[in-house]
Scaffold this motif. Structure first.
Motif, PDB file in Angstrom:
ATOM      1  N   TRP A  97      42.204  25.036  -8.411  1.00  0.00           N
ATOM      2  CA  TRP A  97      41.789  25.229  -9.662  1.00  0.00           C
ATOM      3  C   TRP A  97      43.413  25.667 -10.486  1.00  0.00           C
ATOM      4  CZ3 TRP A  97      37.364  29.355  -6.904  1.00  0.00           C
ATOM      5  CH2 TRP A  97      36.450  28.737  -6.972  1.00  0.00           C
ATOM      6  N   TYR A  98      44.015  25.180 -10.486  1.00  0.00           N
ATOM      7  CA  TYR A  98      45.671  25.581 -10.678  1.00  0.00           C
ATOM      8  C   TYR A  98      46.660  24.402 -11.306  1.00  0.00           C
ATOM      9  CZ  TYR A  98      47.901  30.008 -11.935  1.00  0.00           C
ATOM     10  OH  TYR A  98      48.945  30.609 -12.947  1.00  0.00           O
ATOM     11  N   ASN A 108      35.635  29.506 -12.669  1.00  0.00           N
ATOM     12  CA  ASN A 108      35.509  30.018 -10.893  1.00  0.00           C
ATOM     13  C   ASN A 108      37.062  30.900 -10.570  1.00  0.00           C
ATOM     14  OD1 ASN A 108      34.097  27.843 -10.535  1.00  0.00           O
ATOM     15  ND2 ASN A 108      35.091  26.038 -10.687  1.00  0.00           N
ATOM     16  N   LEU A 109      38.150  30.933 -11.224  1.00  0.00           N
ATOM     17  CA  LEU A 109      39.142  31.884 -10.485  1.00  0.00           C
ATOM     18  C   LEU A 109      38.329  33.201 -11.228  1.00  0.00           C
ATOM     19  CD1 LEU A 109      42.953  30.490 -12.188  1.00  0.00           C
ATOM     20  CD2 LEU A 109      41.635  30.707  -9.503  1.00  0.00           C
ATOM     21  N   GLY A 110      38.159  33.339 -12.164  1.00  0.00           N
ATOM     22  CA  GLY A 110      37.719  34.454 -12.099  1.00  0.00           C
ATOM     23  C   GLY A 110      36.715  34.843 -11.021  1.00  0.00           C
ATOM     24  N   ALA A 111      35.177  34.596 -11.073  1.00  0.00           N
ATOM     25  CA  ALA A 111      34.462  34.940  -9.626  1.00  0.00           C
ATOM     26  C   ALA A 111      35.802  34.792  -8.566  1.00  0.00           C
ATOM     27  CB  ALA A 111      33.778  33.514  -9.480  1.00  0.00           C
ATOM     28  N   ASN A 116      37.300  38.934  -4.950  1.00  0.00           N
ATOM     29  CA  ASN A 116      38.870  39.073  -4.701  1.00  0.00           C
ATOM     30  C   ASN A 116      39.734  40.779  -5.091  1.00  0.00           C
ATOM     31  OD1 ASN A 116      38.864  38.155  -1.249  1.00  0.00           O
ATOM     32  ND2 ASN A 116      38.078  36.018  -2.781  1.00  0.00           N
ATOM     33  N   PRO A 117      39.331  41.196  -5.589  1.00  0.00           N
ATOM     34  CA  PRO A 117      40.273  42.414  -5.756  1.00  0.00           C
ATOM     35  C   PRO A 117      41.683  42.924  -5.768  1.00  0.00           C
ATOM     36  CG  PRO A 117      38.633  43.404  -5.861  1.00  0.00           C
ATOM     37  CD  PRO A 117      37.918  41.786  -4.820  1.00  0.00           C
TER      38      PRO A 117
END
Length: 257
Positions: A97-98, A108-111, A116-117
């Motif tokens: 994803w990166y 996907n990364l935002g989700a 996982n904040p």
């Protein structure tokens, strides 16, 4: 680069980093469980100082595990017991994803970050360290190092002086650099930035630190060169990976009381 260090500590020439394995690394440690979290554990049982490693969003990669082993064993004066918990519980971000160069990857990364904040982990860390201390009573003092996403966790944890359990801290290619957080940090801190962190934010963060500090930008390295995204087959990357860990160990050696 800026360095403001406490007096005392041992000589800067502290480190004997073993040859770095470029691929197929065999971990020196083992996996245990603390507070219900699978945790990579490495370093000698007789250690009196412990380091908690906050990995990047990609979880247990060979480069990050090898880094934990380097931290545990490479200081000739002080050996550390190192713990790297699996905050993602077996569900890290897929490295594919990166970089987030498509709309789907960005979504996907935002989700993933929403699930996982960093503040959620920062809130749990003091309790996690209490559990470690109870199970390893010989460890009298704790340090922390975080990579990328984990660097943000380090800032959030150490800037809360009332609950911070750590005596020294390191952030490597940290994500979401927020200069205001530096004002609350009351323990020695080293920040190693990559070419991809906003230079103005890094400089402002540095200016706001009132503690012993070392802030340096590795100007030809990508975000992630000391962790999962490190291409250790590239000789330049490997040399800066080694220099990064050596710089952290030297700072810890000088400033960790």
């Amino acid at each position: 680069m800026s360095t403001m260090q406490a007096t005392g500590g041992h000589n800067a020439a502290c480190c004997n980093i073993p040859p770095v394995v470029t691929s197929g690394y065999n971990a020196r440690g083992t996996y245990g469980e603390y507070d219900g979290l699978k945790t990579y554990v490495t370093g000698p049982d007789e250690a009196t100082k412990g380091i908690v490693v906050i990995y990047d969003i990609f979880g247990y990669f060979d480069q990050t595990v090898q880094g934990a082993d380097i931290l545990a064993e490479s200081d000739e004066h002080t050996k550390y017991k190192v713990f790297m918990p699996d905050w993602f519980k077996g569900e890290p971000c897929p490295i594919e994803w990166y970089p987030p160069n498509t709309e789907e990857k960005q979504k996907n990364l935002g989700a993933f970050f929403g699930k996982n904040p960093p503040p959620g982990v920062a809130e749990k860390l003091p309790g996690f360290v209490k559990t470690l201390s109870a199970k390893h009573p010989d460890i009298k003092s704790w340090g922390i190092i975080g990579f990328c996403w984990g660097g943000k966790v380090v800032s959030l944890t150490t800037s809360n002086a009332e609950t911070n359990p750590f005596s020294v801290a390191a952030e490597c290619h940290p994500a979401m650099v927020e200069p205001e957080e530096a004002k609350g940090i009351k323990v020695p801190l080293i920040m190693l930035a990559s070419k991809e962190e906003p230079d103005d934010k890094v400089k402002e963060f540095e200016a706001n630190l009132s503690v012993p500090k070392h802030v340096e930008t590795f100007k030809d390295q990508i975000h992630g060169w000391m962790a999962a995204r490190s291409d250790l087959k590239d000789e330049r990357v490997k040399s800066e990976y080694i220099r990064g860990y050596k710089t952290v160990l030297e700072f810890f050696g000088k400033n960790w009381k």
